[in-house]
Write an enzyme that holds these catalytic residues in place. Structure first.
Site, PDB file in Angstrom:
ATOM      1  CG  HIS A   1      -1.764  -1.368   1.297  1.00  0.00           C
ATOM      2  ND1 HIS A   1      -2.654  -1.672   0.515  1.00  0.00           N
ATOM      3  CD2 HIS A   1      -1.381  -2.390   2.311  1.00  0.00           C
ATOM      4  CE1 HIS A   1      -3.177  -3.033   0.826  1.00  0.00           C
ATOM      5  NE2 HIS A   1      -2.279  -3.348   1.762  1.00  0.00           N
TER       6      HIS A   1
ATOM      7  CG  HIS B   1       0.606  -7.011   2.448  1.00  0.00           C
ATOM      8  ND1 HIS B   1      -0.309  -5.963   1.820  1.00  0.00           N
ATOM      9  CD2 HIS B   1       1.465  -7.132   1.489  1.00  0.00           C
ATOM     10  CE1 HIS B   1       0.245  -5.775   0.354  1.00  0.00           C
ATOM     11  NE2 HIS B   1       1.245  -6.502   0.103  1.00  0.00           N
TER      12      HIS B   1
ATOM     13  CD  GLU C   1      -2.037  -3.667   4.953  1.00  0.00           C
ATOM     14  OE1 GLU C   1      -3.267  -3.569   4.916  1.00  0.00           O
ATOM     15  OE2 GLU C   1      -1.405  -4.588   4.336  1.00  0.00           O
TER      16      GLU C   1
ATOM     17  CD  GLU D   1      -1.819  -9.972   4.410  1.00  0.00           C
ATOM     18  OE1 GLU D   1      -1.686  -9.295   5.350  1.00  0.00           O
ATOM     19  OE2 GLU D   1      -2.227  -9.831   3.461  1.00  0.00           O
TER      20      GLU D   1
END
Ligand code: ZN
Length: 349
Positions: free
Chosen positions: A139, A231, A176, A313
């Site tokens: 992101h 992430h 995040e 993740e």
């Protein structure tokens, strides 16, 4: 800004947007047994995590253990819920005021892209001298201000999907994108200390993005020996733990992961093992059947990669226990250490 709403992001990157979804989202592939190096870890409820300790043998004791494969059967990869496309290497878009399906009077604010933001550094002496690692901080903190840009459709070989997404956040508003940048920078330092040359796909130095296609291209163009996309997830409370995402074999359009499937699995297994060992973070209790591994064919960042690449993740930002870890600088350093050790292990064979 707080990312509001009933967990609109659903599961980071891929999963549907269903709040409180116990963890199932459709996908084609399923995980296989994981060879993992040992560590003490909390066993997530329901997980079939079988960790073997190198009993008595801490030295050289990286005992490998095959974990039972989850018995989840694959579902159609399409029904991903909610709005079109739903998911990607970014969590579903977070409403929080910014219209996700935004008006398309896009300001021509061109991304400060085209040239890669971060410069390589390191490349010094050390066990990783001559090795190139590309780190992809998931992101971008500015994405939510550029909905039209990030919602633009891009081709990921076997589908089209959004250029990028906003990512998720903790309930308290730690995003995040902040998390991924922080962990990535810590990881960069550790890898450079080993002599590696490190490149970023973005370093908070551009307004938004890059698109997932470019994130993959940066790793490819760098000729990376290893690439990792960092992430944190946005699932329902109670869903905990980390998982590493491996590229499925995809051969469609401009995507051809066949040459990197095996090497990426090797990378991913080493990263998962070391991450567990160093952080104590349990493998996900909602993805991967307790293996800490998942395999996906719908992520552009993997589909378009020509170099060994995985996603991680690190935890679920929407779970209080995980959030306490993710928001701790001390824990993020451990996370970076675990990732670094996994990558070093892979690169040194
Ligand atoms: Zn993400």
């Amino acid at each position: 800004m707080s990312y509001e709403g009933p967990d609109p992001d659903g599961f980071d990157d891929y999963y549907n947007n269903a709040p409180g979804n116990p963890g199932r989202r459709p996908r084609g592939t399923r995980t296989r047994p994981l060879l993992i190096t040992t560590a003490a870890c909390a066993v997530a409820a329901g997980a079939i995590w079988v960790v073997t300790q190198a009993v008595g043998g801490s030295g050289g004791g990286d005992t490998a253990k095959v974990l039972p494969a989850p018995s989840r059967s694959a579902t159609s990869p399409t029904s991903a819920t909610s709005s079109a496309g739903a998911s990607d290497e970014a969590d579903a878009k977070e409403p929080n005021g910014s219209p996700s399906k935004a008006p398309s009077t896009a300001s021509p604010s061109a991304p400060a892209s085209s040239k890669t933001p971060s410069k390589p550094a390191g490349g010094g002496t050390g066990p990783l001298a001559g090795k190139v690692v590309v780190i992809d901080p998931g992101h971008n903190p500015g994405n939510f201000r550029h909905p039209a840009d990030i919602n633009r459709q891009v081709n990921v070989g076997n589908a089209t999907k959004e250029c990028d997404t906003t990512g998720t956040s903790t309930n308290a508003g730690y995003t995040e994108a902040q998390f991924t940048l922080d962990v990535s920078r810590r990881l960069r330092t550790l890898l450079q200390e080993q002599g590696a040359t490190v490149k970023f796909t973005q370093n908070g130095d551009r307004a938004w993005g890059p698109c997932v296609t470019e994130r993959a291209a940066i790793g490819n163009q760098a000729g990376a020996d290893a690439a990792i996309s960092v992430h944190a997830d946005g699932s329902g409370a109670g869903n905990r733990g980390f998982h590493v995402i491996l590229p499925a074999s995809v051969h469609a359009g401009s995507a051809d992961t066949r040459p990197i499937v095996a090497s990426s699995r090797d990378l991913g297994e080493r990263v998962a093992g070391k991450f567990l060992q160093v952080t104590g973070q349990p493998p996900s209790n909602y993805i991967g059947g307790g293996t800490g591994l998942d395999t996906r064919a719908d992520l552009g960042g993997l589909n378009l990669s020509t170099v060994p690449k995985v996603f991680i993740e690190c935890g679920n930002m929407r779970d209080a226990q995980d959030a306490a870890r993710l928001t701790s600088g001390t824990w993020r350093q451990k996370a970076a250490q675990g990732l670094s050790e996994g990558i070093v292990s892979f690169l040194r064979g």
